[in-house]
Enzyme design. Structure first.
Site, PDB file in Angstrom:
ATOM      1  N   SER A   1       0.818  -1.209   0.000  1.00 35.14           N
ATOM      2  CA  SER A   1       0.000   0.000   0.000  1.00 35.14           C
ATOM      3  C   SER A   1       0.856   1.265   0.000  1.00 35.14           C
ATOM      4  CB  SER A   1      -0.922   0.010   1.212  1.00 35.14           C
ATOM      5  OG  SER A   1      -1.665  -1.179   1.268  1.00 35.14           O
TER       6      SER A   1
HETATM    7  N1  SAH Z   1      -1.222  -4.257   3.542  1.00 35.07           N
HETATM    8  C1  SAH Z   1      -0.413  -4.940   2.563  1.00 35.07           C
HETATM    9  C2  SAH Z   1      -0.992  -4.867   1.190  1.00 35.07           C
HETATM   10  C3  SAH Z   1      -2.127  -5.753   1.038  1.00 35.07           C
HETATM   11  S1  SAH Z   1      -2.571  -6.046  -0.637  1.00 35.07           S
HETATM   12  C4  SAH Z   1       0.976  -4.380   2.543  1.00 35.07           C
HETATM   13  O1  SAH Z   1       1.235  -3.399   3.265  1.00 35.07           O
HETATM   14  O2  SAH Z   1       1.815  -4.898   1.830  1.00 35.07           O
HETATM   15  C5  SAH Z   1      -3.933  -7.122  -0.275  1.00 35.07           C
HETATM   16  C6  SAH Z   1      -3.532  -8.494   0.151  1.00 35.07           C
HETATM   17  O3  SAH Z   1      -4.742  -9.173   0.501  1.00 35.07           O
HETATM   18  C7  SAH Z   1      -2.890  -9.325  -0.950  1.00 35.07           C
HETATM   19  O4  SAH Z   1      -1.667  -9.831  -0.504  1.00 35.07           O
HETATM   20  C8  SAH Z   1      -3.913 -10.430  -1.223  1.00 35.07           C
HETATM   21  O5  SAH Z   1      -3.321 -11.658  -1.572  1.00 35.07           O
HETATM   22  C9  SAH Z   1      -4.626 -10.514   0.110  1.00 35.07           C
HETATM   23  N2  SAH Z   1      -5.972 -11.105   0.074  1.00 35.07           N
HETATM   24  C10 SAH Z   1      -6.971 -10.887  -0.809  1.00 35.07           C
HETATM   25  N3  SAH Z   1      -8.073 -11.587  -0.471  1.00 35.07           N
HETATM   26  C11 SAH Z   1      -7.759 -12.260   0.664  1.00 35.07           C
HETATM   27  C12 SAH Z   1      -8.472 -13.163   1.509  1.00 35.07           C
HETATM   28  N4  SAH Z   1      -9.727 -13.505   1.264  1.00 35.07           N
HETATM   29  N5  SAH Z   1      -7.838 -13.666   2.577  1.00 35.07           N
HETATM   30  C13 SAH Z   1      -6.551 -13.343   2.862  1.00 35.07           C
HETATM   31  N6  SAH Z   1      -5.823 -12.488   2.103  1.00 35.07           N
HETATM   32  C14 SAH Z   1      -6.412 -11.949   1.024  1.00 35.07           C
END
Ligand code: SAH
Length: 226
Positions: free
Chosen positions: A65
């Site tokens: 993010s």
């Molecule tokens: N906060 C993170 C960025 C998250 S991007 C950072 O600072 O790097 C969103 C993430 O959510 C991705 O890695 C994706 O694989 C995960 N994601 C999406 N759907 C999900 C689910 N149902 N359960 C767990 N993770 C999920």
């Protein structure tokens, strides 16, 4: 070539200036943003851009993010060191680490194994002892560890997920980006109290979608009703 013009990357100090200018005022949030190396959470190919205020690719079509978003969300969660937090979407582990520096314990769920493995290596290198990870679908929450004082979802849901709301403690706060259309997504803050649920729109945002089965993203019953 660029005619000898040297393009320099922003420094961590410059990024803190950007956060401050953007309205982040919680000194504890600014402090952890300054202490935690964002470069550690970014693949080699993009590391020179670590202190740009930008979301960057981390593989598997996912992104780390944007720093102002991480700061804004962390601030909006109103953390303290007695609070237990559930995070859905570990990704690079950057947001997880920020949370871990400000609360008692973070439970974080990620569905992509390679991303989770990398994040776990970073947590180990940084010697965190208050991060618990799980591979799987986070839209089901983490029933065995519920209730949580705070829940942060870092992927966009179609509505406030009812399953997660059930796992939020009374007095708790949940943050969740809502809306699958990237151009029309809003960060929603939900506060749960004895008298009910209050939601607040914290403004437009942009996250990758929360991937889960239909049943798991069922909206909370009664939400938005008086
Ligand atoms: N906060 C993170 C960025 C998250 S991007 C950072 O600072 O790097 C969103 C993430 O959510 C991705 O890695 C994706 O694989 C995960 N994601 C999406 N759907 C999900 C689910 N149902 N359960 C767990 N993770 C999920």
């Amino acid at each position: 070539m660029n005619g000898g013009i040297k393009i320099t990357s922003p420094t961590p100090e410059q990024l803190i200036g950007v956060l401050y200018a953007d309205g982040i005022s919680d000194i504890r949030v600014l402090d952890v943003m300054q202490r935690l190396s964002r470069a550690m959470f970014i693949p080699d190919a993009f590391r020179h851009r670590a202190y740009e205020n930008a979301a960057l690719p981390i593989g598997h079509h996912q992104t780390i993010s944007q720093p102002t978003v991480v700061a804004r969300m962390t601030e909006a969660l109103r953390l303290d060191d007695r609070i237990k937090v559930l995070e859905i979407g570990t990704g690079s582990g950057y947001q997880t680490s920020e949370l871990a520096m400000l609360c008692r314990r973070v439970y974080t769920v990620e569905r992509h194994k390679p991303l989770l493995t990398l994040a776990e290596e970073r947590f180990k290198a940084l010697a965190f002892t208050n991060i618990v990870t799980r591979l799987g679908d986070g839209s089901m929450g983490w029933r065995e560890q519920a209730p949580f004082g705070r829940i942060m979802v870092t992927a966009a849901a179609i509505d406030v997920p009812g399953v997660l709301l059930d796992q939020l403690d009374e007095g708790g706060i949940m943050l969740v980006p809502v809306g699958l259309d990237e151009r029309n997504q809003h960060l929603i803050r939900v506060v749960k109290s004895a008298s009910g649920i209050e939601t607040e729109d914290l403004g437009p945002t942009r996250f990758v979608p929360l991937i889960s089965s239909e049943e798991e993203v069922a909206p909370a019953r009664g939400l938005g009703q008086p």
